[in-house]
Write a protein that holds these residues in place. Structure first.
Motif, mmCIF file in Angstrom:
data_model
loop_
_atom_site.group_PDB
_atom_site.id
_atom_site.type_symbol
_atom_site.label_atom_id
_atom_site.label_comp_id
_atom_site.label_asym_id
_atom_site.label_seq_id
_atom_site.Cartn_x
_atom_site.Cartn_y
_atom_site.Cartn_z
ATOM 1 N N SER A 141 -3.857 -8.093 -0.734
ATOM 2 C CA SER A 141 -5.132 -7.629 -0.187
ATOM 3 C C SER A 141 -6.168 -7.541 -1.285
ATOM 4 O O SER A 141 -5.869 -7.180 -2.417
ATOM 5 C CB SER A 141 -4.975 -6.244 0.440
ATOM 6 N N GLU A 142 -7.369 -7.836 -0.896
ATOM 7 C CA GLU A 142 -8.496 -7.629 -1.798
ATOM 8 C C GLU A 142 -9.072 -6.248 -1.494
ATOM 9 O O GLU A 142 -9.137 -5.853 -0.333
ATOM 10 C CB GLU A 142 -9.574 -8.704 -1.568
ATOM 11 N N PRO A 143 -9.449 -5.523 -2.523
ATOM 12 C CA PRO A 143 -10.031 -4.198 -2.270
ATOM 13 C C PRO A 143 -11.313 -4.315 -1.443
ATOM 14 O O PRO A 143 -12.059 -5.278 -1.565
ATOM 15 C CB PRO A 143 -10.347 -3.660 -3.666
ATOM 16 N N GLN A 145 -13.276 0.879 -2.771
ATOM 17 C CA GLN A 145 -12.908 0.851 -4.177
ATOM 18 C C GLN A 145 -13.914 1.641 -5.018
ATOM 19 O O GLN A 145 -13.523 2.352 -5.942
ATOM 20 C CB GLN A 145 -12.794 -0.590 -4.683
ATOM 21 N N ALA A 146 -15.180 1.562 -4.646
ATOM 22 C CA ALA A 146 -16.195 2.344 -5.346
ATOM 23 C C ALA A 146 -15.921 3.841 -5.176
ATOM 24 O O ALA A 146 -16.074 4.628 -6.127
ATOM 25 C CB ALA A 146 -17.587 1.999 -4.824
ATOM 26 N N PHE A 147 -15.493 4.237 -3.998
ATOM 27 C CA PHE A 147 -15.152 5.637 -3.740
ATOM 28 C C PHE A 147 -13.972 6.063 -4.615
ATOM 29 O O PHE A 147 -14.005 7.105 -5.270
ATOM 30 C CB PHE A 147 -14.830 5.831 -2.254
ATOM 31 N N ALA A 204 -14.918 6.425 -8.176
ATOM 32 C CA ALA A 204 -15.747 7.606 -8.407
ATOM 33 C C ALA A 204 -14.899 8.877 -8.523
ATOM 34 O O ALA A 204 -15.282 9.809 -9.233
ATOM 35 C CB ALA A 204 -16.780 7.762 -7.291
ATOM 36 N N ILE A 205 -13.756 8.933 -7.853
ATOM 37 C CA ILE A 205 -12.924 10.133 -7.930
ATOM 38 C C ILE A 205 -11.761 9.947 -8.897
ATOM 39 O O ILE A 205 -10.859 10.764 -8.956
ATOM 40 C CB ILE A 205 -12.409 10.566 -6.539
ATOM 41 N N ASP A 206 -11.810 8.862 -9.641
ATOM 42 C CA ASP A 206 -10.825 8.586 -10.682
ATOM 43 C C ASP A 206 -9.390 8.634 -10.142
ATOM 44 O O ASP A 206 -8.570 9.440 -10.576
ATOM 45 C CB ASP A 206 -10.993 9.579 -11.844
ATOM 46 N N ILE A 207 -9.113 7.771 -9.159
ATOM 47 C CA ILE A 207 -7.779 7.674 -8.571
ATOM 48 C C ILE A 207 -7.292 6.232 -8.695
ATOM 49 O O ILE A 207 -8.070 5.292 -8.625
ATOM 50 C CB ILE A 207 -7.792 8.137 -7.094
ATOM 51 N N THR A 208 -6.016 6.096 -8.920
ATOM 52 C CA THR A 208 -5.424 4.773 -9.037
ATOM 53 C C THR A 208 -5.015 4.287 -7.656
ATOM 54 O O THR A 208 -4.363 5.012 -6.905
ATOM 55 C CB THR A 208 -4.175 4.813 -9.940
ATOM 56 N N THR A 209 -5.406 3.067 -7.318
ATOM 57 C CA THR A 209 -4.988 2.478 -6.048
ATOM 58 C C THR A 209 -4.063 1.301 -6.347
ATOM 59 O O THR A 209 -4.272 0.570 -7.308
ATOM 60 C CB THR A 209 -6.190 1.991 -5.208
ATOM 61 N N VAL A 210 -3.056 1.147 -5.498
ATOM 62 C CA VAL A 210 -2.089 0.080 -5.662
ATOM 63 C C VAL A 210 -1.956 -0.646 -4.339
ATOM 64 O O VAL A 210 -1.819 -0.023 -3.284
ATOM 65 C CB VAL A 210 -0.714 0.644 -6.092
ATOM 66 N N PHE A 211 -2.016 -1.965 -4.379
ATOM 67 C CA PHE A 211 -1.923 -2.773 -3.174
ATOM 68 C C PHE A 211 -0.607 -3.559 -3.177
ATOM 69 O O PHE A 211 -0.589 -4.765 -3.332
ATOM 70 C CB PHE A 211 -3.121 -3.734 -3.092
ATOM 71 N N THR A 212 0.530 -2.838 -3.012
ATOM 72 C CA THR A 212 1.843 -3.484 -2.971
ATOM 73 C C THR A 212 2.745 -2.674 -2.059
ATOM 74 O O THR A 212 2.351 -1.645 -1.531
ATOM 75 C CB THR A 212 2.499 -3.540 -4.357
ATOM 76 N N GLY A 213 3.960 -3.131 -1.923
ATOM 77 C CA GLY A 213 4.936 -2.356 -1.171
ATOM 78 C C GLY A 213 5.664 -3.194 -0.147
ATOM 79 O O GLY A 213 5.162 -4.209 0.315
ATOM 80 N N THR A 214 6.847 -2.733 0.206
ATOM 81 C CA THR A 214 7.675 -3.424 1.200
ATOM 82 C C THR A 214 8.003 -2.501 2.362
ATOM 83 O O THR A 214 8.843 -2.826 3.185
ATOM 84 C CB THR A 214 8.995 -3.902 0.566
#
Length: 181
Positions: free
Chosen positions: A157-159, A164-166, A169-179
């Protein structure tokens, strides 16, 4: 006539207590892969998927018991197929919710037609019954043991830019993976 001292079976209480015991054990079977028992949904003997709480309960039980079949049936349904539930197997409770209408003249009507008297009373009810997974039953046709569905392909997935800007801004790591679902 003496009243029975056996407490009335309460399916809601049994289901609630089962979920509480599972939570207290620390095992959360609803955190599952995309499929359970070679299907994304538990199925009735005729192939129709279960809905509502039964879908949740039977998916959870399929994952916990490691069943490979998505099919569930009652003892009479298994017997009608000349199959037998293995000795010692435990059934699972499922529920059916419905309603019945009693007209002012005392006639029962279980249909949903609206041309009845306005003085009719509607009674809602819950029935429960017990089912077994096909893996608990001997002598079933091979059609009750389908090959597992292939794991779905999920392209990367593309952010989403404003999301992603949100997150940035709150300094959180996002990950786009998983099974897992």
């Amino acid at each position: 006539m003496a009243r029975s001292r056996t407490p009335k079976f309460d399916a809601s209480e049994v289901i609630t207590n089962e979920i509480i015991r599972i939570i207290e054990r620390g095992v959360l079977p609803w955190r599952k892969p995309w499929t359970a028992g070679s299907s994304s949904r538990p199925l009735r003997v005729g192939g129709e998927p279960y809905q509502g709480v039964n879908n949740f309960l039977l998916t959870m039980r399929t994952v916990m018991a490691g069943h490979s079949s998505p099919f569930w049936m009652t003892l009479p349904q298994a017997n009608a197929l000349d199959a037998k539930v293995r000795k010692g197997e435990k059934s699972s409770v499922v529920v059916y919710y419905g309603q019945s209408r009693k007209d002012a003249d005392g006639e029962d009507d279980r249909s949903d037609s609206d041309d009845r008297s306005e003085e009719a009373c509607i009674f809602r009810f819950q029935k429960s019954y017990r089912v077994f997974n096909a893996c608990q039953i001997e002598g079933l046709p091979e059609s009750f043991f389908p090959d597992p569905e292939p794991a779905p392909e999920h392209p990367p997935s593309e952010p989403i830019p404003h999301m992603q800007a949100f997150f940035d801004a709150i300094d959180i790591t996002t990950v786009f993976t998983g099974t897992e679902a």
